[in-house]
Design an enzyme around this catalytic site. Structure first.
Site, PDB file in Angstrom:
ATOM      1  N   ASP A 112      -0.118  77.816  45.114  1.00 31.35           N
ATOM      2  CA  ASP A 112      -0.658  79.114  44.684  1.00 31.35           C
ATOM      3  C   ASP A 112      -0.583  79.178  43.159  1.00 31.35           C
ATOM      4  O   ASP A 112      -0.892  78.209  42.486  1.00 31.35           O
ATOM      5  CB  ASP A 112       0.089  80.253  45.375  1.00 31.35           C
ATOM      6  CG  ASP A 112      -0.768  81.508  45.513  1.00 31.35           C
ATOM      7  OD1 ASP A 112      -1.535  81.822  44.590  1.00 31.35           O
ATOM      8  OD2 ASP A 112      -0.661  82.200  46.547  1.00 31.35           O
TER       9      ASP A 112
ATOM     10  N   GLU B 247      -0.093  89.795  43.296  1.00 35.15           N
ATOM     11  CA  GLU B 247      -0.627  88.645  42.553  1.00 35.15           C
ATOM     12  C   GLU B 247      -0.763  88.982  41.068  1.00 35.15           C
ATOM     13  O   GLU B 247      -0.559  90.114  40.643  1.00 35.15           O
ATOM     14  CB  GLU B 247      -2.022  88.260  43.096  1.00 35.15           C
ATOM     15  CG  GLU B 247      -2.009  87.185  44.158  1.00 35.15           C
ATOM     16  CD  GLU B 247      -1.762  85.782  43.598  1.00 35.15           C
ATOM     17  OE1 GLU B 247      -1.438  85.664  42.389  1.00 35.15           O
ATOM     18  OE2 GLU B 247      -1.891  84.819  44.362  1.00 35.15           O
TER      19      GLU B 247
ATOM     20  N   ASN C 277      -6.943  78.880  42.273  1.00 42.24           N
ATOM     21  CA  ASN C 277      -5.539  79.171  42.002  1.00 42.24           C
ATOM     22  C   ASN C 277      -4.977  78.232  40.944  1.00 42.24           C
ATOM     23  O   ASN C 277      -5.622  77.273  40.534  1.00 42.24           O
ATOM     24  CB  ASN C 277      -4.700  79.050  43.278  1.00 42.24           C
ATOM     25  CG  ASN C 277      -4.388  80.402  43.893  1.00 42.24           C
ATOM     26  OD1 ASN C 277      -4.092  81.357  43.186  1.00 42.24           O
ATOM     27  ND2 ASN C 277      -4.479  80.487  45.212  1.00 42.24           N
TER      28      ASN C 277
END
Length: 293
Positions: free
Chosen positions: A199, A18, A148
């Site tokens: 996301d 991430e 997100n």
């Protein structure tokens, strides 16, 4: 429309890759394996991968100056010395809550940081989204399950974010001078009837929002009015977050994850957790520097 060429940038497998962020001054991509507390570093032009053990969960990085970076971790915002790697806590965020950790974060064009938190086990409503600017911290949105898609238009007049659990990608007007919301959020994209989950996202110079669809095996591009422009197929089920890279910010790096998969599912998704480059016509832009004082 030209086809995107997707290649492996790093075959290092992250459980939860991430938070990619590119430093144009050094041609370096930074990203995280959140749950394993690792910061990863690799030059886009090539070279060895560097792995920095942080000793706690961390998820996002921003440039302060040539010597310092700001890292969002499960205890708050830390200043990182680029040379030594030493972390110094600057602003605690939910440091007294062991159930939460940092998640998605991005710098507004004015230098303010929006940074999100969430439950370590995705506990419902356990997270929030905060605004940090020149040492001041404010909570913007609470009752967030998975923060997100925090990103901004190039002129700083719009902010985007999501609680992934809702399936709704939100948009809100912003004060370009401060990065604070200047109105009520509305729905930019309703993703509830589509495969996968919203996301991480970035917005290019044309106002196009590029979103990694966790569980959807694609990166989607949306016009400023929310119209879907294209979907780029990914070789992994769980792409997690994009970042513009390269000297002209004209490529996309995309992280991914194997988190949540059992052994059989991982065998069916062998590149899960690797980081990818998308060679695709994109008018990207570099991340602003964060102002901490």
């Amino acid at each position: 429309m030209s086809e995107a060429i997707v290649s492996v940038f790093s075959d290092h497998v992250c459980q939860l890759g991430e938070g990619p962020s590119y430093d144009p001054a050094t041609d370096t991509l930074y990203w995280f394996d959140i749950v394993n507390g690792q910061l990863l570093e690799k030059a886009v032009a090539g070279g060895a991968l560097k792995i920095h053990e942080l000793g706690q969960m961390a998820s996002a990085i921003a440039i302060i100056d040539e010597q310092r970076q700001l890292i969002a971790t499960e205890t708050g915002l830390h200043v990182r010395d680029v040379v030594t790697g030493k972390l110094t806590l600057h602003t605690p965020i939910e440091a007294d809550n062991p159930l939460t950790r940092s998640n998605d974060s991005r710098v507004h064009p004015c230098g303010a940081l929006w940074t999100g938190t969430m439950g370590k086990k995705e506990e419902k409503g356990a997270g929030s989204i905060y605004w940090f600017f020149k040492g001041e911290l404010r909570r913007l949105f609470s009752d967030i399950t998975v923060s997100n898609s925090i990103c901004f238009s190039g002129d700083g007049a719009l902010a985007y974010y999501t609680d992934t659990s809702t399936g709704l990608l939100m948009r809100v007007a912003c004060d370009p001078a401060t990065g604070l919301p200047a109105g009520e959020p509305d729905v930019f994209v309703d993703h509830r009837s589509s495969k996968g989950y919203v996301d991480g996202s970035v917005v290019d110079r044309d106002g196009v929002l590029w979103n990694a669809v966790w569980g959807g095996k694609v990166v989607k591009a949306y016009a400023p009015d929310g119209t879907l422009l294209r979907s780029v197929a990914m070789p992994v089920t769980q792409p997690s977050c994009p970042a513009f890279v390269g000297k002209n910010a004209d490529r996309l790096a995309v992280t991914s994850a194997w988190s949540g998969k059992d052994e059989k599912q991982r065998q069916l998704d062998p590149q899960a957790g690797m980081t990818f480059l998308l060679d695709i016509p994109v008018n990207g832009r570099f991340e602003p520097r964060v102002l901490i004082a």
